[in-house]
Design a protein around this motif. Sequence first.
Motif, PDB file in Angstrom:
ATOM      1  N   LEU A 332       0.817  -1.212   0.000  1.00 21.32           N
ATOM      2  CA  LEU A 332       0.000   0.000   0.000  1.00 21.32           C
ATOM      3  C   LEU A 332       0.850   1.262   0.000  1.00 21.32           C
ATOM      4  CD1 LEU A 332      -2.768  -0.973   2.591  1.00 21.32           C
ATOM      5  CD2 LEU A 332      -3.009  -0.797   0.107  1.00 21.32           C
ATOM      6  N   GLY A 333       2.079   1.166   0.493  1.00 22.85           N
ATOM      7  CA  GLY A 333       2.943   2.343   0.529  1.00 22.85           C
ATOM      8  C   GLY A 333       4.230   2.045   1.267  1.00 22.85           C
ATOM      9  N   ASN A 334       5.253   2.858   0.976  1.00 22.67           N
ATOM     10  CA  ASN A 334       6.572   2.719   1.595  1.00 22.67           C
ATOM     11  C   ASN A 334       7.088   4.131   1.858  1.00 22.67           C
ATOM     12  OD1 ASN A 334       8.848   1.334   2.534  1.00 22.67           O
ATOM     13  ND2 ASN A 334       9.897   1.566   0.579  1.00 22.67           N
ATOM     14  N   TRP A 335       7.373   4.467   3.147  1.00 20.62           N
ATOM     15  CA  TRP A 335       7.659   5.858   3.490  1.00 20.62           C
ATOM     16  C   TRP A 335       8.918   5.970   4.335  1.00 20.62           C
ATOM     17  CZ3 TRP A 335       2.961   3.418   4.682  1.00 20.62           C
ATOM     18  CH2 TRP A 335       1.921   3.677   3.793  1.00 20.62           C
ATOM     19  N   CYS A 336       9.557   7.139   4.249  1.00 23.52           N
ATOM     20  CA  CYS A 336      10.692   7.491   5.088  1.00 23.52           C
ATOM     21  C   CYS A 336      10.709   9.011   5.217  1.00 23.52           C
ATOM     22  CB  CYS A 336      12.002   6.948   4.519  1.00 23.52           C
ATOM     23  SG  CYS A 336      12.339   7.462   2.815  1.00 23.52           S
ATOM     24  N   GLY A 337      11.713   9.565   5.894  1.00 19.08           N
ATOM     25  CA  GLY A 337      11.760  11.010   6.066  1.00 19.08           C
ATOM     26  C   GLY A 337      10.742  11.469   7.094  1.00 19.08           C
ATOM     27  N   HIS A 338      10.214  12.688   6.905  1.00 17.56           N
ATOM     28  CA  HIS A 338       9.334  13.265   7.927  1.00 17.56           C
ATOM     29  C   HIS A 338       8.030  13.834   7.376  1.00 17.56           C
ATOM     30  CE1 HIS A 338      11.902  16.540   6.392  1.00 17.56           C
ATOM     31  NE2 HIS A 338      10.842  17.299   6.584  1.00 17.56           N
ATOM     32  N   HIS A 339       7.698  13.570   6.120  1.00 13.25           N
ATOM     33  CA  HIS A 339       6.439  14.065   5.562  1.00 13.25           C
ATOM     34  C   HIS A 339       5.326  13.065   5.858  1.00 13.25           C
ATOM     35  CE1 HIS A 339       8.358  17.414   3.586  1.00 13.25           C
ATOM     36  NE2 HIS A 339       9.240  16.603   3.022  1.00 13.25           N
ATOM     37  N   LEU A 340       4.239  13.550   6.456  1.00 15.36           N
ATOM     38  CA  LEU A 340       3.140  12.663   6.833  1.00 15.36           C
ATOM     39  C   LEU A 340       2.427  12.118   5.604  1.00 15.36           C
ATOM     40  CD1 LEU A 340       1.316  14.282   9.894  1.00 15.36           C
ATOM     41  CD2 LEU A 340       2.676  12.192   9.839  1.00 15.36           C
ATOM     42  N   PRO A 341       2.292  10.808   5.480  1.00  9.55           N
ATOM     43  CA  PRO A 341       1.510  10.242   4.376  1.00  9.55           C
ATOM     44  C   PRO A 341       0.019  10.493   4.609  1.00  9.55           C
ATOM     45  CG  PRO A 341       2.992   8.607   5.372  1.00  9.55           C
ATOM     46  CD  PRO A 341       2.917   9.774   6.299  1.00  9.55           C
ATOM     47  N   PRO A 342      -0.778  10.445   3.547  1.00 14.16           N
ATOM     48  CA  PRO A 342      -2.233  10.528   3.723  1.00 14.16           C
ATOM     49  C   PRO A 342      -2.756   9.232   4.350  1.00 14.16           C
ATOM     50  CG  PRO A 342      -1.695  10.038   1.452  1.00 14.16           C
ATOM     51  CD  PRO A 342      -0.391  10.298   2.137  1.00 14.16           C
ATOM     52  N   PRO A 343      -3.969   9.231   4.886  1.00 15.66           N
ATOM     53  CA  PRO A 343      -4.538   7.989   5.427  1.00 15.66           C
ATOM     54  C   PRO A 343      -4.626   6.912   4.345  1.00 15.66           C
ATOM     55  CG  PRO A 343      -5.834   9.887   6.118  1.00 15.66           C
ATOM     56  CD  PRO A 343      -4.868  10.390   5.084  1.00 15.66           C
ATOM     57  N   ILE A 344      -4.509   5.670   4.766  1.00 16.06           N
ATOM     58  CA  ILE A 344      -4.611   4.530   3.850  1.00 16.06           C
ATOM     59  C   ILE A 344      -5.721   3.612   4.350  1.00 16.06           C
ATOM     60  CG2 ILE A 344      -2.220   4.595   3.064  1.00 16.06           C
ATOM     61  CD1 ILE A 344      -1.606   2.366   5.074  1.00 16.06           C
ATOM     62  N   THR A 345      -6.335   2.879   3.416  1.00 13.91           N
ATOM     63  CA  THR A 345      -7.424   1.966   3.759  1.00 13.91           C
ATOM     64  C   THR A 345      -7.175   0.621   3.083  1.00 13.91           C
ATOM     65  OG1 THR A 345      -8.965   3.825   3.884  1.00 13.91           O
ATOM     66  CG2 THR A 345      -9.919   1.630   3.761  1.00 13.91           C
ATOM     67  N   SER A 346      -7.318  -0.445   3.841  1.00 14.87           N
ATOM     68  CA  SER A 346      -7.148  -1.786   3.282  1.00 14.87           C
ATOM     69  C   SER A 346      -8.361  -2.161   2.445  1.00 14.87           C
ATOM     70  CB  SER A 346      -6.952  -2.799   4.411  1.00 14.87           C
ATOM     71  OG  SER A 346      -8.142  -2.911   5.178  1.00 14.87           O
ATOM     72  N   SER A 347      -8.195  -3.148   1.601  1.00 14.90           N
ATOM     73  CA  SER A 347      -9.319  -3.624   0.792  1.00 14.90           C
ATOM     74  C   SER A 347     -10.050  -4.774   1.475  1.00 14.90           C
ATOM     75  CB  SER A 347      -8.835  -4.069  -0.588  1.00 14.90           C
ATOM     76  OG  SER A 347      -7.909  -5.143  -0.476  1.00 14.90           O
ATOM     77  N   HIS A 348      -9.447  -5.309   2.547  1.00 13.03           N
ATOM     78  CA  HIS A 348     -10.091  -6.374   3.317  1.00 13.03           C
ATOM     79  C   HIS A 348      -9.917  -6.073   4.802  1.00 13.03           C
ATOM     80  CE1 HIS A 348     -10.952  -8.730  -0.265  1.00 13.03           C
ATOM     81  NE2 HIS A 348      -9.730  -8.458  -0.683  1.00 13.03           N
ATOM     82  N   ASN A 349     -10.034  -7.075   5.644  1.00 10.39           N
ATOM     83  CA  ASN A 349     -10.088  -6.838   7.089  1.00 10.39           C
ATOM     84  C   ASN A 349      -8.735  -6.942   7.791  1.00 10.39           C
ATOM     85  OD1 ASN A 349     -10.178  -9.689   6.536  1.00 10.39           O
ATOM     86  ND2 ASN A 349     -10.708 -10.033   8.664  1.00 10.39           N
TER      87      ASN A 349
END
Length: 540
Positions: A332-349
Motif C-alpha cells: 500500500l505504501g513505503n515511506w521514510c523522512g518526515h512528511h506525513l503520508p495521507p490515510p490509507i485503507t485496506s481492501s479487506h479486514n
Amino acid sequence: MLAELGSCLLLAVALLGPGPRTRAMKGVKCGGVLSAPSGNFSSPNFPRLYPYNTECNWLIVVAEGSSVLLTFHDFDLEYHDTCDFDFLEIYNGASADKGNLLGRFCGQVPPPPFTSSWHVMSVVFHSDKHVASRGFSAGYQKDVCGGVLTSLSGALTSPEYPNNYPNNVECHWVIRAGGPATIKLVFVDFQVEGNEECTYDYVAVLGGPGPARGHHYCGSTRPPTLVSLGHELQVVFKSDFNIGGRGFKAYYFSGECQEVYVAVRGNFSSPQYPGPYPNNIRCHWTIRLPPGYRVKVFFLDLDLEEPNSLTRTCDFDHLAAFDGASEEAPLLGNWCGHHLPPPITSSHNQLLLLLHTDRSTTRRGFSVAYIGVVPVNVSCSRTDFQILISAQALAPLERTKVYLGSRSCAAQEVGGNFRIQARFDTCGTESQRRKNTSVIVSVLYIDFSAPGRDDIHEYEVRCEPRHKEASVHLLSGSNWLGPYAATAEHLQEAPPRDEAEALDGPVTTVAQDTSDIIFLGLCILAGVLMVIAIVVLMLL
C-alpha cells in the motif's frame, strides 16, 4: 630500612589489595578492538577495585556473516536504581549510535547473555568519582550456530546460508522476549532434506502453540508463522551425515516489535517512541478485524531516516504497509523522512505495518491510529437517503445499534443486510451550505459500546439533491486521531465490486431514483394529449 620497606609494602597492599576499604586509582587507559574469534576482557584492575573517572570502550568485531555471543563470568558495580553512577552498556553495533543500545547494567546481578544481530558489538564501562567495586569479567565468541537472542527482532539462518548447510550440525537458538511479551517467528525461505517423519535433517520449534511444541519441520514447504505461548521460543536445527540443502532463513519479532491488534480502533508507535528507535530491527504490527471491515490507518507522526540522496528512494530506514497479513500481500505504501503520508485503507479486514531500520542513524519514529471502517453503500434521491450495510461486517450487532440521526431511525435487517431508507425531513436530517452548494446532511451511528465502555462510531452522510450525489465520511470529535480529529475523512462511497456482488438476498442493491424519468414521461404524455386535443378541436 626494613621498617621503612615494611611500611611501603603495607601501603601497597592497602592501595592495591581487594579489601573493601581500599581506595581506587583514578582513570586509566582501557578498551580497544577485539577481533579474535573469541576472547575475554574485564574492567581495569579486576578483581581489585576499578579506578574512578574511567570510561572504557571495547569494540568486538568478528567475521562478517557471523554474530557475537557475549557472556559474563563475574559482575559487581556500584548500584543505583537507574544506573546513573557506575554502569556497563552493551550495544548491538557501534556505541556512537544510541539506537543500538541493548541495555545498561549495574549492581551485582550479571547481565544475561547477549547475541548481536550482526558481526559487531560494543561494550562501554563507566565509573564516576565516588565508590568503586570489583568490576566485571566477560567473554565473547563468534557465534555461527545458535545462541541466546534478546533483541526486539532479528534473523536466524542455517550455517552457511544461502549455500548448502554442512553435515553433522546441531544448532540451538533461544529467543527471549522482555517481560510477558510473546515472540513471532516467520520463515521466509526453507529447504531442508525431507522425509515423512523428519528424522534426518530438521528444524524443531519449542515453546509455540499446538503442534509447534516439539514438532519437526523438513522438506521444502515453509513452516507456518508461529507465535510463542510465553516469553521464550527455542529453535533447533539438526543435520545428519549426508544429503543437505539450502537451509532456512527466519525472522523473529518480540515485545513492542510484534503486536496483533483486534480491537475496532486503536493506536501504536515505533519502539521507544518518541525517543530514537533502535537500529537493526524489523518490526511487524498486524491489524486483524472481523470479516467485512476495512482498516483505515491515520499517520499522526513520522520521523525516519531521510531517503537515499541519489535515488530519492527509501533504501535505509522505512515504514511499509501491506494490504493483508503478510509481506507477500500487495504493497500500500513505503515511506521514510518526515512528511506525513495521507490515510490509507485496506481492501479487506487485515493490514500489516512493517518498520525496517539499518545499522546507523535513528530518529523519533512514527505514531499511527487506526479504525475499522464499515463499507457503506449510500445513495440518495431528491427526497430521501438509502443506506445499505452488510450485516456480516457488523456481526454480532443488533439492527437497533445502527441508526440514522436518532435511535428512532434504526436499520431494518433485510436479506443479510442492514438497510435504512429515510426522508430528508426525518432522522435529524438538515440542509447546509458547503462550498456554495446546498447539501442534505445527517449522521449515521454504529454503536459498538459494551458494559462500562462507550464506543459509538459516527459517519456523516451527505447528499447533493440537485445531482443526487451521495457520500459518506468518518467523523471523530476525540483526540485519538490527532491532527485528523477536526476533519471529516472521506470513506468509500460504495463497497468494492467483489463485495457488492456478495450482497445476496431479496435486497442486494439500492434502487435507483426514477422520479425524473417519470416526470419527463408525464410531461411528454401531457404534450401528446394536448396536441391530440387541438387536432380534434380543429377537425370539429
